[in-house]
Write an enzyme that holds these catalytic residues in place. Sequence first.
Site, PDB file in Angstrom:
ATOM      1  N   LYS A   1      23.712  45.807  22.929  1.00 38.59           N
ATOM      2  CA  LYS A   1      22.476  45.448  21.733  1.00 38.59           C
ATOM      3  C   LYS A   1      21.291  45.925  22.114  1.00 38.59           C
ATOM      4  O   LYS A   1      20.929  45.701  20.736  1.00 38.59           O
ATOM      5  CB  LYS A   1      23.058  44.386  21.642  1.00 38.59           C
ATOM      6  CG  LYS A   1      22.821  43.072  19.914  1.00 38.59           C
ATOM      7  CD  LYS A   1      23.392  41.749  20.539  1.00 38.59           C
ATOM      8  CE  LYS A   1      22.344  40.476  20.491  1.00 38.59           C
ATOM      9  NZ  LYS A   1      22.771  39.705  19.863  1.00 38.59           N
TER      10      LYS A   1
ATOM     11  N   LYS B   1      37.448  36.072  25.139  1.00 41.92           N
ATOM     12  CA  LYS B   1      37.820  34.100  24.800  1.00 41.92           C
ATOM     13  C   LYS B   1      38.288  33.693  23.792  1.00 41.92           C
ATOM     14  O   LYS B   1      39.301  33.567  23.096  1.00 41.92           O
ATOM     15  CB  LYS B   1      37.798  33.080  26.360  1.00 41.92           C
ATOM     16  CG  LYS B   1      36.678  32.718  26.487  1.00 41.92           C
ATOM     17  CD  LYS B   1      36.434  34.184  28.047  1.00 41.92           C
ATOM     18  CE  LYS B   1      34.789  33.565  28.651  1.00 41.92           C
ATOM     19  NZ  LYS B   1      34.898  33.170  29.573  1.00 41.92           N
TER      20      LYS B   1
ATOM     21  N   ILE C   1      43.240  35.496  38.511  1.00 44.47           N
ATOM     22  CA  ILE C   1      44.418  35.793  38.636  1.00 44.47           C
ATOM     23  C   ILE C   1      45.878  35.565  37.534  1.00 44.47           C
ATOM     24  O   ILE C   1      45.612  35.803  36.062  1.00 44.47           O
ATOM     25  CB  ILE C   1      44.729  34.043  38.583  1.00 44.47           C
ATOM     26  CG1 ILE C   1      43.497  33.090  40.151  1.00 44.47           C
ATOM     27  CG2 ILE C   1      45.955  33.428  38.468  1.00 44.47           C
ATOM     28  CD1 ILE C   1      43.623  31.588  39.584  1.00 44.47           C
TER      29      ILE C   1
ATOM     30  N   GLY D   1      25.942  33.536  36.762  1.00 47.26           N
ATOM     31  CA  GLY D   1      26.903  34.759  36.173  1.00 47.26           C
ATOM     32  C   GLY D   1      28.009  33.916  36.106  1.00 47.26           C
ATOM     33  O   GLY D   1      29.331  34.398  35.675  1.00 47.26           O
TER      34      GLY D   1
ATOM     35  N   GLU E   1      28.795  30.729  30.542  1.00 47.38           N
ATOM     36  CA  GLU E   1      28.946  31.327  29.294  1.00 47.38           C
ATOM     37  C   GLU E   1      27.183  31.034  29.496  1.00 47.38           C
ATOM     38  O   GLU E   1      26.575  30.468  29.501  1.00 47.38           O
ATOM     39  CB  GLU E   1      29.236  30.306  28.176  1.00 47.38           C
ATOM     40  CG  GLU E   1      30.565  30.224  28.094  1.00 47.38           C
ATOM     41  CD  GLU E   1      30.995  31.625  28.552  1.00 47.38           C
ATOM     42  OE1 GLU E   1      31.253  32.764  27.049  1.00 47.38           O
ATOM     43  OE2 GLU E   1      31.618  32.124  29.444  1.00 47.38           O
TER      44      GLU E   1
ATOM     45  N   ASP F   1      35.490  26.270  25.913  1.00 45.02           N
ATOM     46  CA  ASP F   1      35.488  27.510  26.854  1.00 45.02           C
ATOM     47  C   ASP F   1      37.286  27.382  27.331  1.00 45.02           C
ATOM     48  O   ASP F   1      38.474  27.919  27.297  1.00 45.02           O
ATOM     49  CB  ASP F   1      34.991  28.205  28.095  1.00 45.02           C
ATOM     50  CG  ASP F   1      35.293  29.063  28.402  1.00 45.02           C
ATOM     51  OD1 ASP F   1      34.925  30.596  28.272  1.00 45.02           O
ATOM     52  OD2 ASP F   1      35.563  29.605  29.954  1.00 45.02           O
TER      53      ASP F   1
ATOM     54  N   LYS G   1      40.825  29.754  26.093  1.00 43.04           N
ATOM     55  CA  LYS G   1      41.643  29.725  27.220  1.00 43.04           C
ATOM     56  C   LYS G   1      42.548  28.734  26.923  1.00 43.04           C
ATOM     57  O   LYS G   1      43.931  29.474  27.063  1.00 43.04           O
ATOM     58  CB  LYS G   1      41.204  29.738  28.082  1.00 43.04           C
ATOM     59  CG  LYS G   1      40.295  30.432  28.828  1.00 43.04           C
ATOM     60  CD  LYS G   1      39.442  30.208  29.982  1.00 43.04           C
ATOM     61  CE  LYS G   1      37.979  30.878  30.744  1.00 43.04           C
ATOM     62  NZ  LYS G   1      36.841  30.904  31.172  1.00 43.04           N
TER      63      LYS G   1
HETATM   64  N1  HSE Z   1      31.753  30.455  31.847  1.00 40.38           N
HETATM   65  C1  HSE Z   1      33.694  31.116  32.106  1.00 40.38           C
HETATM   66  C2  HSE Z   1      34.102  30.121  33.276  1.00 40.38           C
HETATM   67  C3  HSE Z   1      33.695  32.632  32.681  1.00 40.38           C
HETATM   68  O1  HSE Z   1      32.753  29.301  33.757  1.00 40.38           O
HETATM   69  O2  HSE Z   1      34.907  29.662  33.051  1.00 40.38           O
HETATM   70  C4  HSE Z   1      34.869  33.037  33.291  1.00 40.38           C
HETATM   71  O3  HSE Z   1      35.500  32.812  31.796  1.00 40.38           O
END
Ligand code: HSE
Length: 418
Positions: free
Chosen positions: A41, A99, A130, A181, A184, A195, A199
């Site tokens: 970007k 996701k 996994i 890292g 999100e 999140d 998933k």
């Molecule tokens: N923010 C997500 C987590 C990153 O903490 O699981 C991996 O999908």
Amino acid sequence: METHKQLTIGLFGFGVVGEGLYKVLQQTPSLKATIKKVCIKHAGKKREAPAELFTTDRDVILNDPDINVVVEVINESGPAFEIVSRALRSGKSVVSASKKMIAEHLPELLQLQKETNASLLYEAAACASIPVIRNLEEYYDNDLLHSIRAIVNGSTNFILTKMFEEKLGFQEALLLAQQLGFAESDPSLDVKGYDAANKWAFLLTHAYGIVVKIDDLVFSGIDHIQAGDAEVAREKHFDIKLVAQAKKLANGKVAAFVLPQFIRQDDHLVFVKNEFNGVVIESGFADKQFFYGKGAGSFPTASAVLSDLSALRYEYKYEYKKLYHHTPHELTDDFYIRVYLSFDDLKYIPTERFQAIEEWHADSDRKYLIGVIHFQDIKGQGWWRENGTSLVLTPDPIIEDMDVRKLKKKSLELAGLI
Ligand code: HSE
């Protein structure tokens, strides 16, 4: 012997996962996969890769006939969906780790895969390292999947571990998850449970053939959990974890939700600490199986992308077996759950809706009860997460038989509530 397909990759995104993949591919020459272009970007940022690799024009990748694989690991769901759709339509295989995009657009993505017959793989989108999707698709390809319980968000698990075991404050632990890292870019997606719910939505498709939007799932995060809840957990020798779960009930329908839960010390999920994820699958004849691995972070996520790339060499596709080859299961709200609720004032708690109240502690400022309530009294209702109320599931929370009726009035009387 068949020669494996040469993979020429167009990569979208060079953040935690994209850069991780770039480095991992340099160490796996046997894969015969090369990144031809990376679409980013912001052109100005300094990156540890040759400048000529980068472009800000997505057409450079999408219109390049030599590029046969698009790897999409960007943050925004809308642009990710456009890129994935265009890539599939132009006959490219796609590997994605988005996701949110997958959860929001699954019906369209299913249709696109049917129309184009192109592969869309996204193992990295759930539980990172996994291999949960491929196992649900291939290994548990039958009717015997009784239940699946999982920690699918690394950041919240990291924060809870740091708070419980190292006594860090919530903000401090979250900051650390961001620096490493795991979180999100908008960390409220982790902390408020979005999140994990995203998933869970598509894992339910691979587990049970259920296609559901997260608005139709009951979920919450860890932001309501209070210090007093951790104290009660400690007294009872439990941990607290954010658990996504699904269970096939006696009538064949599936109960599913993502909520914080008290975890017993003999539960496999108790071993899942920090950014690790864990999945406990209960199936007929096999009993319990436990999958464990890093659920967030650059290399663990890149490892799943790598595995998908490897699978593309033999043109692997998800068949969505539970959806297309079996009779898909239905979600149900018709069951009871046993919950722990802590609150400041009883007036916020609809005690009349409880089928049973089994514990009642009203002697300090922060009060709590443990009781059984119908799932419909939770679903679509706000009371259990408003006004400082905190809900944590008890171990084995799902109650499906009507034994609950026997408990009902008696326990409410005992608690002095009616
Ligand atoms: N923010 C997500 C987590 C990153 O903490 O699981 C991996 O999908």
